[in-house]
Write a protein that holds these residues in place. Structure first.
Motif, PDB file in Angstrom:
ATOM      1  N   LEU A 100       0.907  -1.409   0.031  1.00 30.54           N
ATOM      2  CA  LEU A 100      -0.703  -0.050  -0.416  1.00 30.54           C
ATOM      3  C   LEU A 100       0.579   1.304   0.123  1.00 30.54           C
ATOM      4  CD1 LEU A 100      -2.659  -1.148   2.769  1.00 30.54           C
ATOM      5  CD2 LEU A 100      -3.338  -0.590   0.122  1.00 30.54           C
ATOM      6  N   ASP A 101       2.534   0.707   1.025  1.00 31.39           N
ATOM      7  CA  ASP A 101       2.989   2.017   0.620  1.00 31.39           C
ATOM      8  C   ASP A 101       3.308   2.416  -0.610  1.00 31.39           C
ATOM      9  OD1 ASP A 101       2.522   2.833   3.237  1.00 31.39           O
ATOM     10  OD2 ASP A 101       5.058   2.132   4.207  1.00 31.39           O
ATOM     11  N   THR A 102       3.711   1.254  -1.165  1.00 30.95           N
ATOM     12  CA  THR A 102       4.028   1.491  -3.136  1.00 30.95           C
ATOM     13  C   THR A 102       3.456   2.764  -3.462  1.00 30.95           C
ATOM     14  OG1 THR A 102       6.237  -0.452  -2.120  1.00 30.95           O
ATOM     15  CG2 THR A 102       5.242   0.291  -4.715  1.00 30.95           C
ATOM     16  N   THR A 125       4.012   5.894  -5.159  1.00 31.26           N
ATOM     17  CA  THR A 125       4.464   5.828  -6.971  1.00 31.26           C
ATOM     18  C   THR A 125       3.714   6.360  -7.744  1.00 31.26           C
ATOM     19  OG1 THR A 125       6.288   3.776  -5.739  1.00 31.26           O
ATOM     20  CG2 THR A 125       5.682   3.756  -8.256  1.00 31.26           C
ATOM     21  N   ASP A 126       4.082   7.210  -8.105  1.00 32.38           N
ATOM     22  CA  ASP A 126       3.513   7.877  -9.016  1.00 32.38           C
ATOM     23  C   ASP A 126       2.369   7.147 -10.153  1.00 32.38           C
ATOM     24  OD1 ASP A 126       3.157  10.091  -8.000  1.00 32.38           O
ATOM     25  OD2 ASP A 126       4.556  11.063  -9.041  1.00 32.38           O
ATOM     26  N   GLU A 127       2.919   6.208 -10.581  1.00 34.01           N
ATOM     27  CA  GLU A 127       2.322   5.394 -12.291  1.00 34.01           C
ATOM     28  C   GLU A 127       2.817   4.072 -11.846  1.00 34.01           C
ATOM     29  OE1 GLU A 127       3.186   8.985 -15.717  1.00 34.01           O
ATOM     30  OE2 GLU A 127       4.583   7.636 -15.528  1.00 34.01           O
ATOM     31  N   LEU A 128       1.834   3.386 -13.182  1.00 32.53           N
ATOM     32  CA  LEU A 128       1.999   2.019 -13.067  1.00 32.53           C
ATOM     33  C   LEU A 128       1.389   1.301 -13.908  1.00 32.53           C
ATOM     34  CD1 LEU A 128      -1.223  -0.093 -13.021  1.00 32.53           C
ATOM     35  CD2 LEU A 128      -1.581   1.429 -10.622  1.00 32.53           C
ATOM     36  N   GLN A 129       1.819   0.644 -14.497  1.00 33.08           N
ATOM     37  CA  GLN A 129       2.026  -0.346 -15.778  1.00 33.08           C
ATOM     38  C   GLN A 129       0.434  -1.484 -15.233  1.00 33.08           C
ATOM     39  OE1 GLN A 129       3.388   0.065 -18.799  1.00 33.08           O
ATOM     40  NE2 GLN A 129       3.770   2.155 -17.510  1.00 33.08           N
ATOM     41  N   ILE A 130      -0.761  -0.927 -16.134  1.00 31.38           N
ATOM     42  CA  ILE A 130      -2.059  -2.049 -15.904  1.00 31.38           C
ATOM     43  C   ILE A 130      -2.261  -2.746 -17.068  1.00 31.38           C
ATOM     44  CG2 ILE A 130      -2.962   0.004 -16.592  1.00 31.38           C
ATOM     45  CD1 ILE A 130      -5.097  -1.663 -13.941  1.00 31.38           C
ATOM     46  N   SER A 131      -2.619  -4.124 -16.998  1.00 30.18           N
ATOM     47  CA  SER A 131      -3.566  -4.499 -18.522  1.00 30.18           C
ATOM     48  C   SER A 131      -4.351  -5.946 -18.173  1.00 30.18           C
ATOM     49  CB  SER A 131      -2.275  -5.855 -19.310  1.00 30.18           C
ATOM     50  OG  SER A 131      -1.426  -6.285 -18.285  1.00 30.18           O
ATOM     51  N   SER A 132      -5.376  -5.920 -18.261  1.00 30.61           N
ATOM     52  CA  SER A 132      -6.773  -6.969 -18.225  1.00 30.61           C
ATOM     53  C   SER A 132      -6.256  -7.522 -19.320  1.00 30.61           C
ATOM     54  CB  SER A 132      -7.195  -5.804 -18.636  1.00 30.61           C
ATOM     55  OG  SER A 132      -7.449  -5.336 -19.842  1.00 30.61           O
ATOM     56  N   ASP A 133      -6.670  -9.356 -19.253  1.00 34.40           N
ATOM     57  CA  ASP A 133      -7.808 -10.465 -19.121  1.00 34.40           C
ATOM     58  C   ASP A 133      -8.193  -9.726 -20.275  1.00 34.40           C
ATOM     59  OD1 ASP A 133      -5.449 -11.134 -17.126  1.00 34.40           O
ATOM     60  OD2 ASP A 133      -6.535 -12.188 -16.648  1.00 34.40           O
ATOM     61  N   ARG A 134      -7.860 -10.280 -21.276  1.00 36.03           N
ATOM     62  CA  ARG A 134      -9.073 -10.990 -23.057  1.00 36.03           C
ATOM     63  C   ARG A 134      -9.736 -11.990 -22.855  1.00 36.03           C
ATOM     64  NH1 ARG A 134      -5.325  -8.616 -27.202  1.00 36.03           N
ATOM     65  NH2 ARG A 134      -5.251 -10.637 -28.500  1.00 36.03           N
ATOM     66  N   GLY A 135     -10.714 -11.878 -23.842  1.00 33.53           N
ATOM     67  CA  GLY A 135     -11.674 -13.178 -23.720  1.00 33.53           C
ATOM     68  C   GLY A 135     -10.939 -14.396 -24.301  1.00 33.53           C
ATOM     69  N   ASP A 136      -9.375 -14.241 -24.881  1.00 33.68           N
ATOM     70  CA  ASP A 136      -8.872 -15.116 -26.151  1.00 33.68           C
ATOM     71  C   ASP A 136      -7.754 -15.502 -25.627  1.00 33.68           C
ATOM     72  OD1 ASP A 136      -7.135 -12.941 -26.397  1.00 33.68           O
ATOM     73  OD2 ASP A 136      -7.225 -13.111 -27.899  1.00 33.68           O
ATOM     74  N   GLY A 137      -7.430 -14.843 -23.686  1.00 34.75           N
ATOM     75  CA  GLY A 137      -6.624 -15.663 -23.036  1.00 34.75           C
ATOM     76  C   GLY A 137      -5.415 -14.753 -22.859  1.00 34.75           C
ATOM     77  N   GLU A 138      -4.860 -14.232 -23.795  1.00 35.65           N
ATOM     78  CA  GLU A 138      -3.976 -13.503 -23.356  1.00 35.65           C
ATOM     79  C   GLU A 138      -4.577 -11.693 -23.108  1.00 35.65           C
ATOM     80  OE1 GLU A 138      -0.820 -13.559 -25.670  1.00 35.65           O
ATOM     81  OE2 GLU A 138      -2.070 -15.562 -26.144  1.00 35.65           O
ATOM     82  N   ARG A 139      -3.497 -10.569 -22.876  1.00 36.77           N
ATOM     83  CA  ARG A 139      -3.329  -9.683 -22.228  1.00 36.77           C
ATOM     84  C   ARG A 139      -3.643  -8.784 -22.826  1.00 36.77           C
ATOM     85  NH1 ARG A 139      -0.373 -10.589 -16.615  1.00 36.77           N
ATOM     86  NH2 ARG A 139      -2.479 -11.910 -15.458  1.00 36.77           N
ATOM     87  N   ILE A 194       4.177  -2.245 -10.165  1.00 35.98           N
ATOM     88  CA  ILE A 194       4.184  -1.027 -10.001  1.00 35.98           C
ATOM     89  C   ILE A 194       5.778  -1.089  -8.742  1.00 35.98           C
ATOM     90  CG2 ILE A 194       2.787  -1.174  -8.414  1.00 35.98           C
ATOM     91  CD1 ILE A 194       2.128   1.999  -7.990  1.00 35.98           C
ATOM     92  N   GLY A 195       6.857  -0.536  -9.024  1.00 34.68           N
ATOM     93  CA  GLY A 195       7.869  -0.327  -8.026  1.00 34.68           C
ATOM     94  C   GLY A 195       8.621  -2.123  -8.107  1.00 34.68           C
ATOM     95  N   ALA A 196       8.236  -2.365  -6.875  1.00 30.79           N
ATOM     96  CA  ALA A 196       9.174  -3.864  -6.790  1.00 30.79           C
ATOM     97  C   ALA A 196       7.812  -4.959  -7.197  1.00 30.79           C
ATOM     98  CB  ALA A 196       9.213  -4.379  -5.409  1.00 30.79           C
ATOM     99  N   ILE A 197       6.291  -4.585  -6.861  1.00 27.46           N
ATOM    100  CA  ILE A 197       4.939  -4.993  -6.927  1.00 27.46           C
ATOM    101  C   ILE A 197       4.566  -5.462  -8.099  1.00 27.46           C
ATOM    102  CG2 ILE A 197       2.653  -4.909  -7.099  1.00 27.46           C
ATOM    103  CD1 ILE A 197       3.100  -2.684  -4.894  1.00 27.46           C
ATOM    104  N   ASP A 198       4.437  -6.696  -8.910  1.00 28.04           N
ATOM    105  CA  ASP A 198       4.759  -8.101 -10.257  1.00 28.04           C
ATOM    106  C   ASP A 198       3.398  -8.741  -9.804  1.00 28.04           C
ATOM    107  OD1 ASP A 198       4.117  -8.333 -12.754  1.00 28.04           O
ATOM    108  OD2 ASP A 198       6.753  -8.343 -12.799  1.00 28.04           O
TER     109      ASP A 198
END
Length: 125
Positions: A9-11, A15-29, A70-74
Motif C-alpha cells: 500500500l505504501d508503494t 509511486t506515481d505511475e503503474l503499468q496495468i493490463s487486463s485479461d482478454r477473452g482470447d486468453g491474452e492480455r 508498480i515498483g517491486a510489485i508485479d
C-alpha cells in the motif's frame, strides 16, 4: 479476496505511475499502459480517464482480471467496479492529494464523470 500488505500500500501511495493490463477473452492480455492509482482505506483504486471506452478498462470489466506492475510489485490482480458515491468522493480526494503537483487539467481528468464511472478496486489474486 487477498489483501495488499502495508508495504505494498505504501508503494501504491508513494509511486506515481503503474503499468496495468487486463485479461482478454482470447486468453491474452492487453498491452500494459501507464496509469495512476491511489490507496484508500487499505484498498487500491484505479480510474480510466477515457471512461468505459478505455481499452484496458473494457477488458478489466469484462474478464475481471489482469496484471499490475508498480515498483517491486508485479502481480496478477482482480478488478471490482466501484459505485458507492461516498467511496468515490474519498477516491477523488486521494487523487487530488496524491497528484496535486501535476497540472490541474491532468488531475481533473481523473475526476470527470466518465472517469468516476470507470473506477475499479484492484485486488491481488
Amino acid at each position: 479476496m487477498s489483501a495488499w500488505s502495508p508495504a505494498e500500500l505504501d508503494t501504491f501511495g508513494n509511486t506515481d505511475e503503474l503499468q496495468i493490463s487486463s485479461d482478454r477473452g482470447d486468453g491474452e492480455r492487453t498491452a500494459p499502459i501507464t496509469i495512476w492509482a491511489v490507496p484508500v482505506g487499505g484498498q487500491v483504486y484505479v480510474r480510466s480517464v477515457r471512461g468505459r471506452k478505455g481499452g484496458w478498462f473494457s477488458g478489466a470489466k469484462a474478464k475481471g482480471s489482469g496484471h499490475v506492475q508498480i515498483g517491486a510489485i508485479d502481480r496478477d490482480v482482480t478488478f471490482e467496479p466501484v459505485s458507492d458515491p461516498q467511496l468515490q468522493d474519498q477516491i477523488s480526494k486521494a487523487y487530488q492529494d496524491k497528484y496535486a503537483r501535476y497540472a490541474k487539467q491532468i488531475v481533473d481528468s481523473t475526476l470527470s464523470p466518465q472517469a468516476l464511472q470507470a473506477t475499479l478496486r484492484v485486488d491481488p489474486s
